[in-house]
Design a protein around this motif. Structure first.
Motif, mmCIF file in Angstrom:
data_model
loop_
_atom_site.group_PDB
_atom_site.id
_atom_site.type_symbol
_atom_site.label_atom_id
_atom_site.label_comp_id
_atom_site.label_asym_id
_atom_site.label_seq_id
_atom_site.Cartn_x
_atom_site.Cartn_y
_atom_site.Cartn_z
ATOM 1 N N UNK A 217 25.230 -36.186 -7.241
ATOM 2 C CA UNK A 217 24.945 -35.770 -8.609
ATOM 3 C C UNK A 217 24.558 -36.963 -9.477
ATOM 4 N N UNK A 218 25.292 -38.062 -9.318
ATOM 5 C CA UNK A 218 25.040 -39.230 -10.165
ATOM 6 C C UNK A 218 23.662 -39.820 -9.903
ATOM 7 N N UNK A 219 23.119 -39.612 -8.702
ATOM 8 C CA UNK A 219 21.767 -40.098 -8.410
ATOM 9 C C UNK A 219 20.739 -39.369 -9.265
ATOM 10 N N UNK A 243 15.625 -29.517 -12.147
ATOM 11 C CA UNK A 243 16.906 -30.081 -12.559
ATOM 12 C C UNK A 243 18.055 -29.188 -12.102
ATOM 13 N N UNK A 244 19.148 -29.837 -11.651
ATOM 14 C CA UNK A 244 20.222 -29.086 -11.003
ATOM 15 C C UNK A 244 21.622 -29.467 -11.453
ATOM 16 N N UNK A 245 21.765 -30.551 -12.193
ATOM 17 C CA UNK A 245 23.063 -31.215 -12.299
ATOM 18 C C UNK A 245 23.531 -31.318 -13.747
ATOM 19 N N UNK A 298 29.880 -24.461 -11.148
ATOM 20 C CA UNK A 298 29.877 -25.080 -12.474
ATOM 21 C C UNK A 298 28.479 -25.546 -12.855
ATOM 22 N N UNK A 299 27.758 -26.112 -11.897
ATOM 23 C CA UNK A 299 26.377 -26.534 -12.156
ATOM 24 C C UNK A 299 25.490 -25.325 -12.425
ATOM 25 N N UNK A 302 25.845 -24.415 -15.959
ATOM 26 C CA UNK A 302 25.133 -25.362 -16.825
ATOM 27 C C UNK A 302 23.640 -25.070 -16.831
ATOM 28 N N UNK A 303 23.096 -24.682 -15.685
ATOM 29 C CA UNK A 303 21.680 -24.311 -15.599
ATOM 30 C C UNK A 303 21.422 -23.065 -16.444
ATOM 31 N N UNK A 304 22.287 -22.060 -16.330
ATOM 32 C CA UNK A 304 22.105 -20.846 -17.135
ATOM 33 C C UNK A 304 22.163 -21.166 -18.633
ATOM 34 N N UNK A 305 23.089 -22.031 -19.023
ATOM 35 C CA UNK A 305 23.196 -22.388 -20.438
ATOM 36 C C UNK A 305 21.917 -23.049 -20.930
ATOM 37 N N UNK A 306 21.331 -23.905 -20.095
ATOM 38 C CA UNK A 306 20.103 -24.607 -20.477
ATOM 39 C C UNK A 306 18.900 -23.668 -20.506
#
Length: 489
Positions: A217-219, A243-245, A298-299, A302-306
């Protein structure tokens, strides 16, 4: 003589900002009239039966008849790829004309036209993939190609055969700013991935599930932040793809809040798959491997929120189709490690139905947001609006009639790509485009294709508003001009 070539009656017409009811009159491939109870005759009428009629989808991230960095050819050519797109409600695709190192960009474009012209059944444009930003490419080829309608290009921050350096990225971003093009970026930290992969393979962990560990993820988060910083230095708009993270998404959101012109895209795999899907016996998990990899629930949230709050502008397939054999996904058969697998998953045909079912039907996004994410925003970002991406008088007659109550079980045998599998096999969804119209032609109806090979048209793209700088150049560059130095763009 009939007044129209086609009239669609009793339609619930949805665009990015409204829903209306009425009829659609089509003449010479364009929408000629929109009105309740439209007067006049037509060579053909279709009763939409109060179904939704949505703009034809635009998929602005798809790999079709393209060789990977490893030299592996995609499973789909421009016939199977565009047929698959059409059956899924997509009427325009923007795949890549991919430059590999040492190749002339002008020749690359000629080669992709030679592949697409005799085969495509729907309309298409091209992005460029730039891996070799030589003086010839930067000084002559790219400026000329931008003027010819290739107004977007993709660069990679990872993959040995594809990546460009930060220095080269700045050269490309500065050129795009000057010439009016939009740069798309695959943002992952190459050295982080290589370091993790080296130690995993060294210790015997080569199974597909370790792909998700190597592509940490950090990458993605670090490379996203770095890409935005580079764009900020030269005041160049940018779109970060697939984008995924969570952290990367938040970095994008904060950049947008600061007024930076940075756009974001996500894909079906990041709302429907997780890293656990790669945890299969042997090399079977390779069928779920793509970069960046799917993460976790959880990711996904976050994708749905974006998608809902506008952080993401586009929802694309990133269709990267490789058959599950030694000519595709697993070049060394069951001995293939995650480092050797062809990266990518198919998704052209299920992109719209999956988002409709999981997004609209479950109340995560509105119908208007669905239209924007799958069609209108693509057209705006890449210089095709209002010809494409909307249902309006004067626009191309590209639209689909959706049966919102149609229940579908996704099976590869019912799809139209040439991949041989789907990572969404057995998933139950609701809603499907049952009639698809491209430039006034009814190309899909009653489960049958009615379009001939080569009937799709190439679309030169205008220089889009998305490529225009914000006027927020870094103060250090402003200082350089005060010292009388030659402008950098």
């Amino acid at each position: 003589m009939a007044d129209y070539d086609l009239i669609v009656r009793n339609a619930k017409i949805v665009t990015e900002d409204r829903q209306t009811e009425g009829d659609i009159g089509v003449k010479d491939g364009r929408i000629a009239a929109l009105s309740p109870g439209l007067k006049g005759t037509a060579a053909r009428e279709i009763d939409a039966g109060n179904k939704f009629v949505l703009p034809g989808g635009i998929d602005s991230h798809a790999h079709i008849e393209q060789k990977s960095g490893f030299g592996i050819m995609c499973a789909d050519d421009f016939y199977s790829g565009t047929v698959s797109a059409a059956f899924g409600g997509t009427t325009t695709v923007i795949p890549f004309a991919a430059q590999h190192r040492g190749m002339s960009l002008r020749q690359v474009v000629k080669d992709y036209h030679a592949a697409a012209t005799p085969k495509a059944v729907i309309d298409y444009a091209f992005h460029l993939i730039v891996t070799d930003p030589s003086p010839q490419a930067l000084g002559q080829d790219l400026p000329a190609l931008i003027r010819d309608g290739y107004t977007s290009f993709k660069i990679y921050m990872t993959y040995d055969a594809m990546k460009v350096s930060d220095y080269q990225m700045l050269d490309i971003l500065a050129l795009a700013r000057r010439e009016g093009a939009l740069v798309m970026v695959h943002a992952e930290n190459h050295d982080m991935i290589q370091w993790l992969a080296h130690h995993l393979i060294e210790q015997g962990h080569g199974a597909p599930k370790f792909h998700a560990i190597a592509h940490a993820r950090v990458a993605e988060a670090e490379a996203t932040n770095r890409a935005i910083s580079l764009a900020r230095l030269v005041d160049a708009p940018m779109l970060i793809v697939h984008m995924s993270e969570i952290e990367a998404i938040e970095t994008l959101r904060q950049a947008q809040k600061k007024g930076l012109k940075i756009f974001g895209e996500t894909c079906p795999q990041y709302i429907a798959l997780t890293a656990d899907d790669m945890d299969k016996p042997g090399v079977e998990g390779a069928m779920w491997c793509c970069s960046p990899p799917p993460r976790d629930s959880a990711a996904q949230e976050a994708v749905w929120a974006a998608l809902k709050d506008g952080t993401f502008q586009t929802f694309s397939s990133d269709h990267a189709p490789y058959q599950f054999n030694e000519g595709g996904k697993i070049p060394k058969g069951d001995k293939t490690t995650f480092k050797e697998m062809a990266n990518g998953v198919p998704g052209l045909e299920i992109r719209l139905p999956l988002l409709f079912s999981e997004g609209v039907q479950k109340g995560r996004i509105s119908l208007q947001q669905f239209v924007a994410l799958t069609s209108t925003n693509h057209a705006r970002l890449y210089g095709l609006y209002p010809r494409k991406g909307t249902i309006a008088v004067g626009s191309d007659a590209d639209f689909a009639i959706w049966d919102a109550d149609k229940d579908v079980t996704i099976r590869w045998k019912d799809l139209h790509d040439n991949v041989g599998y789907t990572p969404y096999e057995g998933r139950e969804i609701r809603g499907w485009p049952v009639v698809v119209v491209s430039r006034g032609r009814v190309v899909v109806e009653n489960g049958k294709l009615n379009a001939e090979r080569g009937s799709g048209q190439f679309l030169p793209c205008d220089s889009p508003d998305s490529s225009k700088p914000k006027g927020m150049t870094a103060p250090e560059l402003q200082a350089m001009s005060r010292f009388g130095l030659k402008p950098l763009f």
